[in-house]
Scaffold this motif. Structure first.
Motif, PDB file in Angstrom:
ATOM      1  N   SER A  78      28.799  45.587  42.823  1.00 27.64           N
ATOM      2  CA  SER A  78      29.396  45.668  41.481  1.00 27.64           C
ATOM      3  C   SER A  78      29.745  44.273  40.970  1.00 27.64           C
ATOM      4  CB  SER A  78      30.638  46.566  41.501  1.00 27.64           C
ATOM      5  OG  SER A  78      31.759  45.912  42.049  1.00 27.64           O
ATOM      6  N   PHE A  79      30.239  43.396  41.839  1.00 30.25           N
ATOM      7  CA  PHE A  79      30.504  42.010  41.443  1.00 30.25           C
ATOM      8  C   PHE A  79      29.199  41.311  41.063  1.00 30.25           C
ATOM      9  CE2 PHE A  79      34.192  42.280  44.643  1.00 30.25           C
ATOM     10  CZ  PHE A  79      35.086  42.686  43.668  1.00 30.25           C
ATOM     11  N   ALA A  80      28.162  41.545  41.859  1.00 32.21           N
ATOM     12  CA  ALA A  80      26.866  40.913  41.604  1.00 32.21           C
ATOM     13  C   ALA A  80      26.293  41.358  40.256  1.00 32.21           C
ATOM     14  CB  ALA A  80      25.891  41.258  42.729  1.00 32.21           C
ATOM     15  N   LEU A  81      26.466  42.626  39.919  1.00 34.86           N
ATOM     16  CA  LEU A  81      25.981  43.132  38.627  1.00 34.86           C
ATOM     17  C   LEU A  81      26.756  42.509  37.474  1.00 34.86           C
ATOM     18  CD1 LEU A  81      25.438  46.897  39.530  1.00 34.86           C
ATOM     19  CD2 LEU A  81      23.671  45.186  39.061  1.00 34.86           C
ATOM     20  N   ASN A  82      28.060  42.324  37.677  1.00 32.34           N
ATOM     21  CA  ASN A  82      28.863  41.627  36.661  1.00 32.34           C
ATOM     22  C   ASN A  82      28.308  40.234  36.407  1.00 32.34           C
ATOM     23  OD1 ASN A  82      32.009  43.177  37.025  1.00 32.34           O
ATOM     24  ND2 ASN A  82      31.208  42.483  35.086  1.00 32.34           N
ATOM     25  N   ILE A  83      28.017  39.510  37.483  1.00 38.50           N
ATOM     26  CA  ILE A  83      27.501  38.142  37.359  1.00 38.50           C
ATOM     27  C   ILE A  83      26.137  38.141  36.679  1.00 38.50           C
ATOM     28  CG2 ILE A  83      26.749  36.099  38.648  1.00 38.50           C
ATOM     29  CD1 ILE A  83      28.792  36.938  40.828  1.00 38.50           C
ATOM     30  N   PHE A  84      25.290  39.101  37.062  1.00 38.07           N
ATOM     31  CA  PHE A  84      23.922  39.150  36.528  1.00 38.07           C
ATOM     32  C   PHE A  84      23.932  39.361  35.012  1.00 38.07           C
ATOM     33  CE2 PHE A  84      19.922  41.228  35.439  1.00 38.07           C
ATOM     34  CZ  PHE A  84      18.996  40.427  36.080  1.00 38.07           C
ATOM     35  N   PHE A  85      24.799  40.257  34.526  1.00 35.25           N
ATOM     36  CA  PHE A  85      24.787  40.618  33.107  1.00 35.25           C
ATOM     37  C   PHE A  85      25.739  39.783  32.251  1.00 35.25           C
ATOM     38  CE2 PHE A  85      23.206  44.634  35.004  1.00 35.25           C
ATOM     39  CZ  PHE A  85      22.018  44.737  34.287  1.00 35.25           C
ATOM     40  N   THR A  86      26.829  39.285  32.823  1.00 32.73           N
ATOM     41  CA  THR A  86      27.826  38.585  31.997  1.00 32.73           C
ATOM     42  C   THR A  86      28.212  37.215  32.539  1.00 32.73           C
ATOM     43  OG1 THR A  86      29.671  39.671  33.151  1.00 32.73           O
ATOM     44  CG2 THR A  86      28.785  40.784  31.224  1.00 32.73           C
ATOM     45  N   GLY A  87      27.565  36.770  33.613  1.00 34.60           N
ATOM     46  CA  GLY A  87      27.884  35.471  34.169  1.00 34.60           C
ATOM     47  C   GLY A  87      29.216  35.474  34.911  1.00 34.60           C
ATOM     48  N   MET A  88      29.777  34.291  35.120  1.00 31.89           N
ATOM     49  CA  MET A  88      31.024  34.159  35.881  1.00 31.89           C
ATOM     50  C   MET A  88      32.259  34.206  34.980  1.00 31.89           C
ATOM     51  SD  MET A  88      30.963  33.996  39.181  1.00 31.89           S
ATOM     52  CE  MET A  88      29.856  33.705  40.578  1.00 31.89           C
ATOM     53  N   ASN A  89      32.128  34.825  33.838  1.00 35.70           N
ATOM     54  CA  ASN A  89      33.265  34.937  32.920  1.00 35.70           C
ATOM     55  C   ASN A  89      34.250  35.976  33.449  1.00 35.70           C
ATOM     56  OD1 ASN A  89      35.055  35.303  30.809  1.00 35.70           O
ATOM     57  ND2 ASN A  89      33.475  35.173  29.228  1.00 35.70           N
ATOM     58  N   PRO A  90      35.470  35.570  33.826  1.00 32.67           N
ATOM     59  CA  PRO A  90      36.420  36.536  34.394  1.00 32.67           C
ATOM     60  C   PRO A  90      36.811  37.643  33.420  1.00 32.67           C
ATOM     61  CG  PRO A  90      37.510  34.438  33.949  1.00 32.67           C
ATOM     62  CD  PRO A  90      36.041  34.212  33.768  1.00 32.67           C
ATOM     63  N   TRP A  91      36.663  37.405  32.108  1.00 30.81           N
ATOM     64  CA  TRP A  91      37.014  38.420  31.096  1.00 30.81           C
ATOM     65  C   TRP A  91      36.250  39.711  31.347  1.00 30.81           C
ATOM     66  CZ3 TRP A  91      35.338  41.639  27.252  1.00 30.81           C
ATOM     67  CH2 TRP A  91      36.258  42.005  26.275  1.00 30.81           C
ATOM     68  N   PHE A  92      34.960  39.591  31.625  1.00 31.73           N
ATOM     69  CA  PHE A  92      34.135  40.788  31.826  1.00 31.73           C
ATOM     70  C   PHE A  92      34.416  41.444  33.183  1.00 31.73           C
ATOM     71  CE2 PHE A  92      31.714  38.456  28.601  1.00 31.73           C
ATOM     72  CZ  PHE A  92      31.509  39.472  27.669  1.00 31.73           C
ATOM     73  N   PHE A  93      34.740  40.646  34.176  1.00 34.47           N
ATOM     74  CA  PHE A  93      35.142  41.212  35.472  1.00 34.47           C
ATOM     75  C   PHE A  93      36.393  42.073  35.296  1.00 34.47           C
ATOM     76  CE2 PHE A  93      32.469  37.847  37.166  1.00 34.47           C
ATOM     77  CZ  PHE A  93      31.985  38.375  38.350  1.00 34.47           C
ATOM     78  N   LYS A  94      37.377  41.532  34.574  1.00 31.99           N
ATOM     79  CA  LYS A  94      38.632  42.254  34.373  1.00 31.99           C
ATOM     80  C   LYS A  94      38.419  43.477  33.480  1.00 31.99           C
ATOM     81  CE  LYS A  94      41.458  38.114  35.042  1.00 31.99           C
ATOM     82  NZ  LYS A  94      42.392  38.491  36.101  1.00 31.99           N
ATOM     83  N   LEU A  95      37.534  43.357  32.489  1.00 31.34           N
ATOM     84  CA  LEU A  95      37.218  44.506  31.636  1.00 31.34           C
ATOM     85  C   LEU A  95      36.625  45.639  32.474  1.00 31.34           C
ATOM     86  CD1 LEU A  95      36.923  45.816  28.831  1.00 31.34           C
ATOM     87  CD2 LEU A  95      34.656  44.743  28.680  1.00 31.34           C
ATOM     88  N   THR A  96      35.736  45.299  33.382  1.00 35.95           N
ATOM     89  CA  THR A  96      35.150  46.299  34.274  1.00 35.95           C
ATOM     90  C   THR A  96      36.239  46.966  35.111  1.00 35.95           C
ATOM     91  OG1 THR A  96      33.118  44.988  34.414  1.00 35.95           O
ATOM     92  CG2 THR A  96      33.410  46.707  36.062  1.00 35.95           C
ATOM     93  N   ASN A  97      37.176  46.167  35.615  1.00 35.31           N
ATOM     94  CA  ASN A  97      38.275  46.720  36.410  1.00 35.31           C
ATOM     95  C   ASN A  97      39.127  47.690  35.598  1.00 35.31           C
ATOM     96  OD1 ASN A  97      37.366  44.960  38.385  1.00 35.31           O
ATOM     97  ND2 ASN A  97      39.381  44.211  38.906  1.00 35.31           N
ATOM     98  N   ILE A  98      39.399  47.344  34.333  1.00 31.21           N
ATOM     99  CA  ILE A  98      40.198  48.226  33.482  1.00 31.21           C
ATOM    100  C   ILE A  98      39.455  49.535  33.220  1.00 31.21           C
ATOM    101  CG2 ILE A  98      41.205  48.507  31.182  1.00 31.21           C
ATOM    102  CD1 ILE A  98      41.817  45.505  31.196  1.00 31.21           C
ATOM    103  N   ILE A  99      38.149  49.445  32.998  1.00 26.07           N
ATOM    104  CA  ILE A  99      37.346  50.657  32.781  1.00 26.07           C
ATOM    105  C   ILE A  99      37.405  51.560  34.011  1.00 26.07           C
ATOM    106  CG2 ILE A  99      34.986  51.522  32.477  1.00 26.07           C
ATOM    107  CD1 ILE A  99      34.489  49.037  30.695  1.00 26.07           C
ATOM    108  N   ILE A 100      37.317  50.971  35.200  1.00 28.47           N
ATOM    109  CA  ILE A 100      37.423  51.756  36.439  1.00 28.47           C
ATOM    110  C   ILE A 100      38.797  52.411  36.523  1.00 28.47           C
ATOM    111  CG2 ILE A 100      37.484  51.617  38.970  1.00 28.47           C
ATOM    112  CD1 ILE A 100      35.423  49.322  38.731  1.00 28.47           C
ATOM    113  N   HIS A 101      39.842  51.671  36.125  1.00 29.02           N
ATOM    114  CA  HIS A 101      41.204  52.229  36.131  1.00 29.02           C
ATOM    115  C   HIS A 101      41.304  53.416  35.163  1.00 29.02           C
ATOM    116  CE1 HIS A 101      45.464  52.260  36.887  1.00 29.02           C
ATOM    117  NE2 HIS A 101      45.780  52.004  35.633  1.00 29.02           N
TER     118      HIS A 101
END
Length: 661
Positions: A78-101
């Motif tokens: 899941s981290f790798a997919l975040n990087i592939f589609f949105t790069g190393m921008n922490p904003w999108f990582f955190k957005l994904t976490n909120i969606i999971i929540h």
């Protein structure tokens, strides 16, 4: 009927409103950055970068995790997919976490509604009325709302790497909900009405969900324990409305007996480890000391669950005192006594209020892995992510019952509770919106925490490097690192930090630098080894090779020797440090002969693919191409996860240009 339809409509609107509020509460934290374990697990791990979306690449990345014994491949991918589609921008990582929540909130609401239906059938009247069905829906909504808005869950959402926890919870809750559905169909339903193909397909799906839960984080295994808990309290091993007997004893009796035997066997199997008075590797405590400390930790968790106070909540809890005995500190014996009293009380009132014991056991089962004798760190808030669900359910039942009994005016009080929880989480989220703000608040609230103060010092250095060229920033960083050095459990890290500060000053104090170097050597040689030793040394080596740090080579070598000579150092660490020393010998002195000796010593300590590749490069540069090729072959065998596949192919081509990819 019209009233029932209106109620369903209101519940749907309530769910939409809740999801919107949850997103709003967490949205300030989206702008925050990477922190703590995010760096080694995501930001600094090049191996999790997907080059393309293909089964081979996904399979390779899934085996690169280092956070747990099972490598946690689902979370890593899941981290790798975040990087592939949105790069190393922490904003999108955190957005994904909120969606999971948010997804977890929905699944939890559905799960609680299902659980209450079967719970009511066991402990209430047989036929559930429409009004009761509606009440179950509101209890499910309220349980999910309390849980999702509770500030204690913030680190599981905005701390990116803890997606491992939230993903594991998502699959675990889904498996538990499906389990309740299956048992509802088989416990009381007529046998002839059971659709067997549907039942088998659901069982297969439960197995898959549990597998995904465990492969997100190992404590997903605890959802099996929660399934057993539900079975004992609700279904009691009934099959098609009948109680099964073996040797004139119900299956419920034998299952209870079996659980006691299993728990006792696990404890006896680990008794030598549990009672071992020696310090655990990488830790400043023994297993008995950890168990005593965890009694106090559980009481602290309970306090923060029922009386949430964000002024004591934190990402870092490394400042907690270790229980060296039952009376040191004295709160240890009182905590153990409190836990026993609560357990006895819940058992005593089981007939009148079975939900109390159910919620208590849910909490204890959820902590049975991370809060017992496993050699983990002592305290983290994210360990309560699904542990508090039982309490949230019990509180919700009480609140909805009170509203039904005393009137809708109590709804204002219920909304008030949700407002307090949500606003507290919003404040914490706002503090996490920017790394410096978060670091300052963490250090302010936990002045005795080494990690909180070290993080503040590190963030101040980053700010200085990014353009805030002001000596006052360096002065603040110095204060932070000095405070970290005075922490309850001092580390060598603050002294490295002070060294980095000194080299950023225009005129560094040579005497102070030498003093810090000596302090680092002494600490590395004598203090119980930390897992971070190689990382600290690697940072200093990079600083040295970039000419930002100005330590003479003999002092640099002395630092590495001090770490290697520590009696508590792990062979893996020793191997890593020896490999660093070999690389330093090449980079600074072009001494390939000495580098070869060090690399061979590193292989003896920790035979890894990376070390073998570096050893092959040394041999190649010393004109030993045949021996180098042999090392590449060994490295290929060691590289099970194919992490170094491309590098190995390049090395083979260099050694033998006729070899094709």
């Amino acid at each position: 009927m019209k009233s029932l339809n209106d109620q369903k409509k209101w519940q749907k609107l309530a769910w939409l409103f809740l999801l919107g509020v949850i997103f709003l509460v967490y949205s300030p934290g989206l702008s925050g950055g990477f922190i703590f374990d995010d760096y080694p697990n995501i930001l600094e791990d090049e191996n999790i970068i997907l080059k393309e979306i293909s089964w081979g690449e996904v399979s390779r990345v899934s085996q690169t995790g280092t956070a747990g014994p099972l490598k946690r491949p689902v979370a890593v991918v899941s981290f790798a997919l975040n990087i592939f589609f949105t790069g190393m921008n922490p904003w999108f990582f955190k957005l994904t976490n909120i969606i999971i929540h948010l997804l977890n909130t929905l699944v939890l609401g559905f799960l609680i509604k299902q659980l209450l239906q079967v719970w009511h059938r066991r402990y209430g009247y047989k036929k559930v009325s429409n009004y009761s069905q509606n009440a179950f829906g509101w209890v499910g909504w309220l349980t999910a709302a309390i849980w999702a808005l509770h500030p204690f869950n913030l680190t599981s959402v905005l701390y990116i790497v803890q997606r491992m926890t939230s993903l594991s919870t998502f699959f675990g809750l889904a498996a538990l909900a499906l389990f309740i559905q299956i048992r509802n169909e088989t416990a009381w339903a007529d046998k002839v009405r059971v659709q067997w193909w549907s039942l088998v397909s659901k069982l297969v799906l439960i197995i898959l969900l549990m597998l995904f839960s465990v492969l997100s984080k190992e404590n997903g295994l605890l959802f099996l324990g929660l399934m057993v808990l539900v079975e004992f309290f609700v279904f009691r091993f009934e099959i098609f409305g009948k109680i099964k007997y073996i040797w004139n004893r119900s299956f419920y009796f034998w299952a209870s007996y079996g659980m006691v035997v299993v728990v006792a066997s696990v404890i006896l199997w680990n008794i030598s480890f549990i009672t071992n008075p020696e310090r655990i590797y990488f830790r400043d405590f023994s297993t008995p000391e950890r168990l005593m400390t965890e009694a106090r930790v559980l009481v602290i968790y309970l306090r923060d669950i029922f009386m949430p106070d964000i002024s004591v909540m934190s990402l870092y809890h490394d400042d907690i005192d270790i229980s060296r005995s039952l009376l040191n500190p004295v709160s240890t014996i009182f905590s153990i006594f409190f836990l026993v009293i609560v357990s006895v009380f819940c058992v005593c009132i089981i007939k009148a209020f079975p939900i109390a014991l159910f919620a208590w056991l849910w909490f204890l089962i959820s902590h049975s892995m991370e809060s017992t004798w496993l050699p983990l760190e002592l305290m983290h808030e994210h360990r309560n992510y699904f542990a508090i669900i039982g309490f949230c359910m019990a509180i919700s039942i009480g609140l909805v019952t009170a509203v039904r009994k005393f009137g809708n005016k109590l709804c204002i009080a219920v909304l008030g509770i949700l407002f307090v929880l949500g606003s507290s989480t919003f404040v914490r989220s706002y503090e996490w919106k920017e790394p410096m703000t978060m670091s300052k608040m963490e250090a302010l609230r936990h002045p005795k925490s080494m990690r909180a103060n070290y993080q503040l010092g590190r963030d101040l250095l980053v700010a200085f490097d990014n353009g805030l060229k002001d000596d006052r920033v360096l002065d603040e960083a110095t204060i932070a690192f000095e405070q970290a050095a005075k922490a309850n459990f001092p580390s060598v890290g603050p002294y490295f930090g002070l060294l980095f500060v000194e080299f950023r000053r225009k005129n560094s104090d040579e005497e102070h630098v030498n003093s810090l170097v000596k302090k680092i050597e002494e600490t590395l040689r004598t203090k119980t080894t930390e897992a971070s030793y190689p990382a600290y040394i690697d940072s200093l080596l990079k600083c040295q090779l970039a000419s930002q740090c100005r330590i003479n080579d003999m002092d640099m070598l002395a630092i590495m020797v001090a770490a290697i000579e520590n009696k508590s150092v792990f062979p893996v660490q020793k191997g890593e440090i020896l490999k660093m020393a070999a690389q330093y010998a090449v980079s600074r002195g072009n001494d390939w002969g000495y580098a070869q000796e060090l690399a061979e010593m590193a292989i003896q300590q920790n035979d890894s693919a990376a070390t073998r590749i570096f050893y092959a490069q040394i041999l190649k540069n010393r004109d030993k191409r045949v021996a180098a090729a042999e090392q590449i072959e060994i490295a290929e065998k060691l590289d099970d996860a194919k992490i170094y596949r491309e590098l190995l192919n390049r090395e083979k081509i260099i050694l033998n240009p006729d070899v094709s990819q």
